[in-house]
Motif scaffolding. Sequence first.
Motif, PDB file in Angstrom:
ATOM      1  N   THR A 167       0.832  -1.203   0.000  1.00  9.23           N
ATOM      2  CA  THR A 167       0.000   0.000   0.000  1.00  9.23           C
ATOM      3  C   THR A 167       0.866   1.252   0.000  1.00  9.23           C
ATOM      4  O   THR A 167       0.661   2.188  -0.789  1.00  9.23           O
ATOM      5  CB  THR A 167      -0.946   0.004   1.206  1.00  9.23           C
ATOM      6  N   TRP A 168       1.861   1.293   0.886  1.00 10.73           N
ATOM      7  CA  TRP A 168       2.751   2.446   0.934  1.00 10.73           C
ATOM      8  C   TRP A 168       3.576   2.573  -0.336  1.00 10.73           C
ATOM      9  O   TRP A 168       3.871   3.675  -0.797  1.00 10.73           O
ATOM     10  CB  TRP A 168       3.666   2.357   2.156  1.00 10.73           C
ATOM     11  N   LEU A 169       3.943   1.428  -0.929  1.00 13.78           N
ATOM     12  CA  LEU A 169       4.726   1.463  -2.159  1.00 13.78           C
ATOM     13  C   LEU A 169       3.908   2.057  -3.311  1.00 13.78           C
ATOM     14  O   LEU A 169       4.456   2.757  -4.181  1.00 13.78           O
ATOM     15  CB  LEU A 169       5.202   0.056  -2.507  1.00 13.78           C
ATOM     16  N   PRO A 176       0.320   0.800 -10.232  1.00 15.02           N
ATOM     17  CA  PRO A 176      -0.927   0.137  -9.835  1.00 15.02           C
ATOM     18  C   PRO A 176      -0.746  -1.338  -9.468  1.00 15.02           C
ATOM     19  O   PRO A 176      -1.601  -1.910  -8.811  1.00 15.02           O
ATOM     20  CB  PRO A 176      -1.820   0.287 -11.070  1.00 15.02           C
ATOM     21  N   SER A 177       0.360  -1.951  -9.868  1.00 13.88           N
ATOM     22  CA  SER A 177       0.565  -3.361  -9.528  1.00 13.88           C
ATOM     23  C   SER A 177       0.696  -3.555  -8.022  1.00 13.88           C
ATOM     24  O   SER A 177       0.275  -4.578  -7.478  1.00 13.88           O
ATOM     25  CB  SER A 177       1.804  -3.914 -10.242  1.00 13.88           C
ATOM     26  N   TYR A 178       1.258  -2.554  -7.338  1.00 12.01           N
ATOM     27  CA  TYR A 178       1.396  -2.659  -5.889  1.00 12.01           C
ATOM     28  C   TYR A 178       0.044  -2.511  -5.200  1.00 12.01           C
ATOM     29  O   TYR A 178      -0.258  -3.201  -4.220  1.00 12.01           O
ATOM     30  CB  TYR A 178       2.370  -1.600  -5.370  1.00 12.01           C
ATOM     31  N   LEU A 179      -0.779  -1.628  -5.735  1.00 10.05           N
ATOM     32  CA  LEU A 179      -2.119  -1.468  -5.177  1.00 10.05           C
ATOM     33  C   LEU A 179      -2.958  -2.704  -5.453  1.00 10.05           C
ATOM     34  O   LEU A 179      -3.755  -3.133  -4.608  1.00 10.05           O
ATOM     35  CB  LEU A 179      -2.784  -0.232  -5.787  1.00 10.05           C
ATOM     36  N   GLU A 180      -2.781  -3.283  -6.631  1.00  8.97           N
ATOM     37  CA  GLU A 180      -3.504  -4.503  -6.971  1.00  8.97           C
ATOM     38  C   GLU A 180      -3.136  -5.613  -5.996  1.00  8.97           C
ATOM     39  O   GLU A 180      -3.999  -6.352  -5.511  1.00  8.97           O
ATOM     40  CB  GLU A 180      -3.178  -4.912  -8.409  1.00  8.97           C
ATOM     41  N   ALA A 211      -6.206  -0.367   6.141  1.00  8.89           N
ATOM     42  CA  ALA A 211      -7.599  -0.047   5.855  1.00  8.89           C
ATOM     43  C   ALA A 211      -7.819   1.464   5.811  1.00  8.89           C
ATOM     44  O   ALA A 211      -8.545   1.975   4.947  1.00  8.89           O
ATOM     45  CB  ALA A 211      -8.514  -0.686   6.901  1.00  8.89           C
ATOM     46  N   VAL A 212      -7.178   2.186   6.724  1.00  7.24           N
ATOM     47  CA  VAL A 212      -7.295   3.647   6.719  1.00  7.24           C
ATOM     48  C   VAL A 212      -6.700   4.222   5.441  1.00  7.24           C
ATOM     49  O   VAL A 212      -7.280   5.127   4.810  1.00  7.24           O
ATOM     50  CB  VAL A 212      -6.606   4.239   7.967  1.00  7.24           C
ATOM     51  N   LEU A 213      -5.549   3.700   5.014  1.00  9.42           N
ATOM     52  CA  LEU A 213      -4.918   4.189   3.787  1.00  9.42           C
ATOM     53  C   LEU A 213      -5.770   3.897   2.557  1.00  9.42           C
ATOM     54  O   LEU A 213      -5.899   4.726   1.654  1.00  9.42           O
ATOM     55  CB  LEU A 213      -3.535   3.564   3.625  1.00  9.42           C
TER      56      LEU A 213
END
Length: 424
Positions: A167-169, A176-180, A211-213
Amino acid sequence: MLEYHEKYADIGELDHARDIIRWGSDYLLKLFIPPNATSDPIFQNVAHLSLQVGGAKNDTEGGDNDTICWQRPEDMSYVRPVSSCDMAASDLAGEVVAGLSAASLVFKDEKDYAIRLTTAAETLFELAIKEDPTKQGTYTAVDECGGDARAFYNSTSFKDDLVWGGTWLFFATGNPSYLEYASRNFSLALQEERTSERGLFYWNNKLLGSAVLLARLLYFRDLGYPYKDSFASSANMTESVLCSYLSDQSFNRTQGGLILLKPDSWSPLQYAATASFLSKLYSDYLNLLHRTGGVCRDRAFSIDYILGDNPMKMSYMVGFGGQYLLQVHHRSASIPWDGQKYLCSEGNRWLHSKDPNPNVLLGAMVGGPDKFDHFIDERDKPWFTEPSIASNAGLKCLQELYCVLHLYTYYSSANFIIIQCEME
Protein backbone atom coordinates in the motif's frame (compact mmCIF):
# COMPACT_ATOMS: atom_id res chain seq x y z
CA MET A 1 4.51 14.50 8.22
CA LEU A 2 2.68 13.69 4.99
CA GLU A 3 -0.73 14.79 6.20
CA TYR A 4 0.30 17.85 8.23
CA HIS A 5 3.70 18.99 6.91
CA GLU A 6 2.57 22.61 6.56
CA LYS A 7 1.74 22.72 10.24
CA TYR A 8 5.18 21.33 11.08
CA ALA A 9 6.67 24.15 9.02
CA ASP A 10 4.52 26.73 10.82
CA ILE A 11 5.99 25.77 14.20
CA GLY A 12 9.55 25.48 12.89
CA GLU A 13 9.81 21.71 13.30
CA LEU A 14 9.80 20.55 9.67
CA ASP A 15 13.58 20.25 9.30
CA HIS A 16 13.91 18.56 12.68
CA ALA A 17 11.29 15.97 11.82
CA ARG A 18 12.90 15.35 8.44
CA ASP A 19 16.26 14.77 10.11
CA ILE A 20 14.73 12.13 12.37
CA ILE A 21 13.09 10.36 9.44
CA ARG A 22 16.31 10.50 7.42
CA TRP A 23 18.23 8.87 10.29
CA GLY A 24 15.76 5.99 10.40
CA SER A 25 15.66 5.69 6.60
CA ASP A 26 19.44 5.50 6.33
CA TYR A 27 19.38 2.75 8.92
CA LEU A 28 16.78 0.76 6.98
CA LEU A 29 18.83 1.12 3.80
CA LYS A 30 21.80 -0.43 5.58
CA LEU A 31 19.69 -3.39 6.69
CA PHE A 32 18.93 -4.57 3.15
CA ILE A 33 21.62 -6.01 0.87
CA PRO A 34 20.21 -7.05 -2.54
CA PRO A 35 21.67 -10.04 -4.38
CA ASN A 36 25.09 -9.41 -5.96
CA ALA A 37 25.25 -5.93 -4.43
CA THR A 38 28.79 -6.51 -3.13
CA SER A 39 31.81 -8.57 -4.10
CA ASP A 40 31.53 -10.55 -0.88
CA PRO A 41 30.75 -14.17 -1.87
CA ILE A 42 28.38 -14.45 1.07
CA PHE A 43 25.97 -12.08 -0.67
CA GLN A 44 26.21 -13.54 -4.17
CA ASN A 45 22.78 -14.45 -5.60
CA VAL A 46 21.17 -14.09 -2.18
CA ALA A 47 19.40 -11.15 -0.54
CA HIS A 48 20.06 -10.42 3.11
CA LEU A 49 17.98 -8.45 5.56
CA SER A 50 19.48 -7.68 8.95
CA LEU A 51 17.09 -7.89 11.85
CA GLN A 52 18.79 -6.63 14.99
CA VAL A 53 22.08 -5.82 16.64
CA GLY A 54 22.59 -7.47 20.01
CA GLY A 55 20.13 -9.66 21.82
CA ALA A 56 19.30 -11.69 24.88
CA LYS A 57 21.69 -14.59 24.40
CA ASN A 58 25.11 -14.78 26.01
CA ASP A 59 27.98 -14.95 23.55
CA THR A 60 30.00 -17.01 25.98
CA GLU A 61 29.07 -18.84 29.13
CA GLY A 62 28.43 -16.22 31.77
CA GLY A 63 28.77 -13.37 29.24
CA ASP A 64 26.78 -10.17 29.13
CA ASN A 65 23.91 -9.31 26.82
CA ASP A 66 21.36 -6.59 26.24
CA THR A 67 18.79 -7.87 28.72
CA ILE A 68 20.97 -8.61 31.76
CA CYS A 69 23.42 -5.72 31.51
CA TRP A 70 22.23 -2.45 33.07
CA GLN A 71 24.69 -0.13 31.37
CA ARG A 72 24.70 3.07 29.34
CA PRO A 73 24.83 2.38 25.58
CA GLU A 74 27.96 4.53 25.33
CA ASP A 75 29.72 2.17 27.76
CA MET A 76 28.86 -1.10 26.00
CA SER A 77 31.90 -3.28 25.30
CA TYR A 78 30.44 -6.77 25.09
CA VAL A 79 29.93 -8.50 21.75
CA ARG A 80 26.59 -7.70 20.09
CA PRO A 81 25.97 -10.13 17.21
CA VAL A 82 23.88 -9.21 14.15
CA SER A 83 20.91 -11.39 13.27
CA SER A 84 20.38 -11.81 9.53
CA CYS A 85 17.39 -13.07 7.51
CA ASP A 86 16.58 -14.05 3.96
CA MET A 87 13.37 -13.39 2.03
CA ALA A 88 11.52 -15.97 4.11
CA ALA A 89 11.14 -13.16 6.66
CA SER A 90 8.13 -11.80 4.78
CA ASP A 91 6.80 -9.68 7.62
CA LEU A 92 10.12 -7.96 8.22
CA ALA A 93 10.48 -7.26 4.50
CA GLY A 94 7.01 -5.74 4.34
CA GLU A 95 7.72 -3.43 7.27
CA VAL A 96 11.00 -2.19 5.78
CA VAL A 97 9.26 -1.60 2.43
CA ALA A 98 6.59 0.47 4.16
CA GLY A 99 9.15 2.56 6.02
CA LEU A 100 11.28 3.27 2.96
CA SER A 101 8.23 4.05 0.81
CA ALA A 102 6.68 6.47 3.28
CA ALA A 103 10.03 8.20 3.78
CA SER A 104 10.48 8.64 0.03
CA LEU A 105 7.32 10.76 0.01
CA VAL A 106 8.71 12.95 2.78
CA PHE A 107 11.86 13.51 0.70
CA LYS A 108 10.24 13.84 -2.72
CA ASP A 109 11.92 17.25 -3.08
CA GLU A 110 15.30 15.48 -2.84
CA LYS A 111 14.97 13.49 -6.03
CA ASP A 112 18.13 11.38 -5.80
CA TYR A 113 17.50 10.36 -2.20
CA ALA A 114 13.81 9.64 -2.84
CA ILE A 115 14.72 7.43 -5.80
CA ARG A 116 17.26 5.59 -3.68
CA LEU A 117 14.56 4.85 -1.11
CA THR A 118 11.92 3.71 -3.60
CA THR A 119 14.41 1.63 -5.57
CA ALA A 120 15.40 -0.28 -2.44
CA ALA A 121 11.74 -0.66 -1.44
CA GLU A 122 10.69 -1.97 -4.86
CA THR A 123 13.60 -4.40 -5.04
CA LEU A 124 12.90 -5.76 -1.57
CA PHE A 125 9.15 -6.02 -2.18
CA GLU A 126 9.55 -7.90 -5.44
CA LEU A 127 11.94 -10.35 -3.79
CA ALA A 128 9.56 -10.85 -0.87
CA ILE A 129 6.38 -11.51 -2.84
CA LYS A 130 8.17 -13.73 -5.39
CA GLU A 131 9.53 -15.96 -2.66
CA ASP A 132 8.20 -19.50 -2.82
CA PRO A 133 4.79 -19.29 -1.05
CA THR A 134 5.71 -22.38 0.95
CA LYS A 135 8.72 -20.50 2.32
CA GLN A 136 7.05 -17.17 3.03
CA GLY A 137 6.55 -16.65 6.72
CA THR A 138 7.31 -14.76 9.89
CA TYR A 139 10.81 -13.73 10.88
CA THR A 140 10.54 -15.30 14.33
CA ALA A 141 9.81 -18.71 12.80
CA VAL A 142 13.47 -18.97 11.75
CA ASP A 143 15.98 -19.40 14.57
CA GLU A 144 18.95 -17.69 12.93
CA CYS A 145 16.77 -14.78 11.89
CA GLY A 146 14.34 -13.91 14.67
CA GLY A 147 14.85 -16.69 17.17
CA ASP A 148 16.32 -14.31 19.70
CA ALA A 149 13.44 -11.87 19.26
CA ARG A 150 10.76 -14.53 19.64
CA ALA A 151 10.34 -14.02 23.38
CA PHE A 152 9.96 -10.26 22.97
CA TYR A 153 8.36 -9.46 19.61
CA ASN A 154 6.96 -12.74 18.35
CA SER A 155 5.33 -12.25 14.96
CA THR A 156 2.12 -14.18 14.35
CA SER A 157 1.38 -13.22 10.73
CA PHE A 158 3.03 -11.79 7.63
CA LYS A 159 0.36 -11.04 5.02
CA ASP A 160 -0.70 -7.89 6.86
CA ASP A 161 2.89 -6.62 6.67
CA LEU A 162 3.14 -7.29 2.92
CA VAL A 163 -0.21 -5.53 2.35
CA TRP A 164 1.06 -2.62 4.45
CA GLY A 165 4.27 -2.45 2.41
CA GLY A 166 2.45 -2.75 -0.92
CA THR A 167 0.00 0.00 0.00
CA TRP A 168 2.75 2.45 0.93
CA LEU A 169 4.73 1.46 -2.16
CA PHE A 170 1.75 2.44 -4.32
CA PHE A 171 1.58 5.83 -2.63
CA ALA A 172 5.30 6.27 -3.24
CA THR A 173 5.46 5.14 -6.87
CA GLY A 174 1.95 5.27 -8.33
CA ASN A 175 2.54 1.80 -9.77
CA PRO A 176 -0.93 0.14 -9.84
CA SER A 177 0.57 -3.36 -9.53
CA TYR A 178 1.40 -2.66 -5.89
CA LEU A 179 -2.12 -1.47 -5.18
CA GLU A 180 -3.50 -4.50 -6.97
CA TYR A 181 -1.39 -6.74 -4.73
CA ALA A 182 -2.50 -4.92 -1.56
CA SER A 183 -6.21 -4.88 -2.38
CA ARG A 184 -6.19 -8.51 -3.57
CA ASN A 185 -4.39 -9.79 -0.47
CA PHE A 186 -6.18 -7.66 2.10
CA SER A 187 -8.97 -10.22 2.58
CA LEU A 188 -6.37 -12.99 2.87
CA ALA A 189 -4.60 -11.01 5.57
CA LEU A 190 -7.91 -10.62 7.38
CA GLN A 191 -8.27 -14.39 7.44
CA GLU A 192 -4.82 -14.64 9.03
CA GLU A 193 -5.69 -12.13 11.75
CA ARG A 194 -6.17 -13.58 15.21
CA THR A 195 -9.42 -12.86 17.00
CA SER A 196 -7.48 -11.39 19.92
CA GLU A 197 -5.76 -8.95 17.53
CA ARG A 198 -8.89 -7.42 16.02
CA GLY A 199 -9.10 -3.70 16.59
CA LEU A 200 -5.38 -3.43 17.30
CA PHE A 201 -2.92 -1.39 15.28
CA TYR A 202 0.61 -2.00 16.49
CA TRP A 203 3.88 -3.67 15.49
CA ASN A 204 2.29 -7.10 15.05
CA ASN A 205 -0.86 -6.06 13.17
CA LYS A 206 -0.98 -3.49 10.38
CA LEU A 207 -4.41 -4.32 8.95
CA LEU A 208 -6.26 -1.36 10.41
CA GLY A 209 -3.55 1.04 9.22
CA SER A 210 -3.82 -0.36 5.71
CA ALA A 211 -7.60 -0.05 5.86
CA VAL A 212 -7.29 3.65 6.72
CA LEU A 213 -4.92 4.19 3.79
CA LEU A 214 -7.20 2.35 1.37
CA ALA A 215 -10.17 4.37 2.62
CA ARG A 216 -8.13 7.51 1.96
CA LEU A 217 -7.77 6.41 -1.66
CA LEU A 218 -11.52 5.84 -1.88
CA TYR A 219 -12.30 9.31 -0.55
CA PHE A 220 -9.68 11.41 -2.32
CA ARG A 221 -8.64 9.53 -5.49
CA ASP A 222 -11.16 8.19 -7.98
CA LEU A 223 -9.51 4.95 -9.05
CA GLY A 224 -12.76 3.33 -10.13
CA TYR A 225 -13.11 -0.34 -10.98
CA PRO A 226 -11.93 -2.77 -9.65
CA TYR A 227 -10.78 -0.91 -6.55
CA LYS A 228 -13.89 0.98 -5.51
CA ASP A 229 -15.70 -1.96 -3.92
CA SER A 230 -12.66 -3.26 -2.02
CA PHE A 231 -11.82 0.24 -0.81
CA ALA A 232 -15.39 0.70 0.34
CA SER A 233 -15.15 -2.46 2.42
CA SER A 234 -11.94 -1.08 3.94
CA ALA A 235 -13.73 2.14 4.83
CA ASN A 236 -16.61 0.20 6.37
CA MET A 237 -14.18 -1.92 8.36
CA THR A 238 -12.37 1.21 9.55
CA GLU A 239 -15.53 2.90 10.75
CA SER A 240 -16.74 -0.28 12.42
CA VAL A 241 -13.48 -0.76 14.33
CA LEU A 242 -13.05 2.87 15.31
CA CYS A 243 -16.63 3.07 16.52
CA SER A 244 -16.11 -0.12 18.51
CA TYR A 245 -13.56 1.78 20.59
CA LEU A 246 -16.41 3.97 21.79
CA SER A 247 -18.84 1.16 22.44
CA ASP A 248 -19.26 -0.27 25.90
CA GLN A 249 -20.03 -3.64 24.31
CA SER A 250 -16.80 -4.23 22.37
CA PHE A 251 -13.91 -3.61 24.76
CA ASN A 252 -13.54 -3.59 28.51
CA ARG A 253 -12.35 -0.51 30.37
CA THR A 254 -10.71 0.07 33.66
CA GLN A 255 -12.73 1.71 36.41
CA GLY A 256 -10.91 4.93 35.56
CA GLY A 257 -11.91 4.75 31.89
CA LEU A 258 -8.82 3.35 30.13
CA ILE A 259 -9.79 1.12 27.18
CA LEU A 260 -8.22 -2.34 27.34
CA LEU A 261 -7.62 -3.30 23.72
CA LYS A 262 -5.28 -6.11 24.71
CA PRO A 263 -6.34 -6.94 28.26
CA ASP A 264 -3.94 -9.84 28.82
CA SER A 265 -0.83 -7.81 27.98
CA TRP A 266 1.08 -5.17 29.84
CA SER A 267 1.64 -1.67 28.46
CA PRO A 268 -2.04 -0.89 27.78
CA LEU A 269 -1.34 2.76 27.01
CA GLN A 270 0.36 2.08 23.69
CA TYR A 271 -2.77 0.49 22.23
CA ALA A 272 -5.02 3.27 23.52
CA ALA A 273 -2.72 5.97 22.11
CA THR A 274 -2.54 4.36 18.68
CA ALA A 275 -6.30 3.88 18.61
CA SER A 276 -6.68 7.58 19.38
CA PHE A 277 -4.26 8.51 16.62
CA LEU A 278 -6.04 6.50 13.91
CA SER A 279 -9.41 7.79 15.09
CA LYS A 280 -8.23 11.39 14.90
CA LEU A 281 -6.69 10.91 11.46
CA TYR A 282 -9.77 9.21 10.03
CA SER A 283 -12.08 11.82 11.53
CA ASP A 284 -10.08 14.50 9.71
CA TYR A 285 -10.75 12.67 6.45
CA LEU A 286 -14.47 12.70 7.21
CA ASN A 287 -14.36 16.37 8.13
CA LEU A 288 -12.77 17.19 4.78
CA LEU A 289 -15.64 15.33 3.14
CA HIS A 290 -18.13 17.22 5.35
CA ARG A 291 -19.25 13.86 6.70
CA THR A 292 -19.96 14.58 10.33
CA GLY A 293 -21.82 12.12 12.48
CA GLY A 294 -22.14 8.55 11.31
CA VAL A 295 -22.78 5.41 13.26
CA CYS A 296 -20.88 6.62 16.31
CA ARG A 297 -21.67 10.34 16.25
CA ASP A 298 -21.63 12.36 19.43
CA ARG A 299 -19.10 10.01 20.98
CA ALA A 300 -15.49 10.95 21.65
CA PHE A 301 -12.48 10.14 23.76
CA SER A 302 -9.23 11.90 24.58
CA ILE A 303 -5.78 11.08 25.92
CA ASP A 304 -6.38 12.87 29.22
CA TYR A 305 -6.03 9.54 31.04
CA ILE A 306 -2.41 9.24 29.89
CA LEU A 307 -1.64 12.79 30.95
CA GLY A 308 -2.94 12.52 34.51
CA ASP A 309 -6.74 12.28 34.51
CA ASN A 310 -6.73 8.83 36.10
CA PRO A 311 -7.30 7.36 39.58
CA MET A 312 -3.58 7.53 40.38
CA LYS A 313 -3.45 11.20 39.31
CA MET A 314 -0.22 10.19 37.60
CA SER A 315 0.99 11.50 34.26
CA TYR A 316 2.45 8.60 32.31
CA MET A 317 4.35 10.99 30.06
CA VAL A 318 7.67 11.88 31.68
CA GLY A 319 8.06 15.58 32.34
CA PHE A 320 4.42 16.55 31.93
CA GLY A 321 2.00 17.45 34.69
CA GLY A 322 2.23 18.06 38.39
CA GLN A 323 2.95 14.41 39.15
CA TYR A 324 4.76 12.17 36.72
CA LEU A 325 6.80 9.03 37.25
CA LEU A 326 10.41 9.44 38.35
CA GLN A 327 11.88 5.95 37.98
CA VAL A 328 11.59 5.17 34.27
CA HIS A 329 12.97 1.72 33.38
CA HIS A 330 15.68 3.13 31.11
CA ARG A 331 19.41 2.56 31.48
CA SER A 332 20.72 5.90 30.24
CA ALA A 333 18.16 7.85 32.23
CA SER A 334 18.97 6.05 35.48
CA ILE A 335 22.80 6.21 35.40
CA PRO A 336 24.38 9.59 36.22
CA TRP A 337 26.64 11.35 33.74
CA ASP A 338 29.70 11.76 35.95
CA GLY A 339 32.51 11.10 33.50
CA GLN A 340 32.97 7.49 34.61
CA LYS A 341 32.46 4.29 32.68
CA TYR A 342 30.48 1.64 34.55
CA LEU A 343 30.64 -2.09 33.92
CA CYS A 344 27.61 -4.34 33.62
CA SER A 345 28.35 -5.72 37.07
CA GLU A 346 27.96 -2.24 38.53
CA GLY A 347 24.65 -1.45 36.88
CA ASN A 348 22.26 -3.11 39.31
CA ARG A 349 22.93 -0.43 41.90
CA TRP A 350 20.94 1.96 39.69
CA LEU A 351 18.41 -0.55 38.45
CA HIS A 352 17.30 -1.28 42.01
CA SER A 353 17.85 2.20 43.41
CA LYS A 354 14.83 3.98 44.83
CA ASP A 355 16.17 7.40 43.86
CA PRO A 356 14.63 9.34 40.96
CA ASN A 357 16.41 9.07 37.62
CA PRO A 358 19.19 11.67 37.43
CA ASN A 359 18.39 12.22 33.73
CA VAL A 360 14.81 13.07 32.78
CA LEU A 361 13.59 11.13 29.73
CA LEU A 362 11.39 14.03 28.68
CA GLY A 363 8.28 13.15 26.68
CA ALA A 364 8.53 9.37 27.02
CA MET A 365 5.37 7.39 27.72
CA VAL A 366 5.73 4.25 29.81
CA GLY A 367 3.74 1.01 29.85
CA GLY A 368 1.18 2.35 32.27
CA PRO A 369 -1.12 0.87 34.90
CA ASP A 370 -2.69 -2.55 35.25
CA LYS A 371 -6.34 -3.32 34.53
CA PHE A 372 -7.25 -2.04 37.99
CA ASP A 373 -5.72 1.41 37.28
CA HIS A 374 -2.91 0.57 39.71
CA PHE A 375 0.61 1.78 38.93
CA ILE A 376 3.93 1.35 40.75
CA ASP A 377 6.68 3.83 39.99
CA GLU A 378 9.67 1.53 40.45
CA ARG A 379 12.49 1.11 37.96
CA ASP A 380 12.80 -2.64 38.40
CA LYS A 381 9.14 -3.20 37.49
CA PRO A 382 9.31 -2.76 33.70
CA TRP A 383 5.72 -3.87 33.15
CA PHE A 384 4.79 -0.48 34.66
CA THR A 385 7.71 1.83 33.94
CA GLU A 386 9.38 0.74 30.69
CA PRO A 387 9.12 2.95 27.58
CA SER A 388 9.86 1.72 24.07
CA ILE A 389 9.93 3.06 20.54
CA ALA A 390 7.03 0.80 19.59
CA SER A 391 4.83 1.91 22.48
CA ASN A 392 5.62 5.62 22.03
CA ALA A 393 4.98 5.68 18.27
CA GLY A 394 1.21 6.09 18.54
CA LEU A 395 1.42 8.72 21.26
CA LYS A 396 3.96 10.80 19.37
CA CYS A 397 1.85 10.76 16.22
CA LEU A 398 -1.24 11.70 18.20
CA GLN A 399 0.59 14.36 20.17
CA GLU A 400 1.97 15.98 17.04
CA LEU A 401 -1.44 15.79 15.37
CA TYR A 402 -3.06 17.70 18.17
CA CYS A 403 -0.32 20.20 18.77
CA VAL A 404 0.27 21.12 15.13
CA LEU A 405 -3.46 21.58 14.66
CA HIS A 406 -3.63 23.70 17.82
CA LEU A 407 -6.44 21.60 19.27
CA TYR A 408 -5.93 22.27 22.94
CA THR A 409 -9.26 21.09 24.29
CA TYR A 410 -7.89 17.64 25.09
CA TYR A 411 -5.10 18.99 27.28
CA SER A 412 -5.04 20.80 30.56
CA SER A 413 -2.37 23.27 29.46
CA ALA A 414 -2.10 24.85 26.02
CA ASN A 415 1.31 26.30 26.88
CA PHE A 416 2.72 22.84 27.46
CA ILE A 417 1.68 21.69 24.01
CA ILE A 418 3.43 24.63 22.38
CA ILE A 419 6.60 23.95 24.36
CA GLN A 420 6.44 20.23 23.66
CA CYS A 421 6.04 20.81 19.93
CA GLU A 422 9.04 23.09 19.89
CA MET A 423 11.13 20.51 21.70
CA GLU A 424 9.98 17.63 19.52
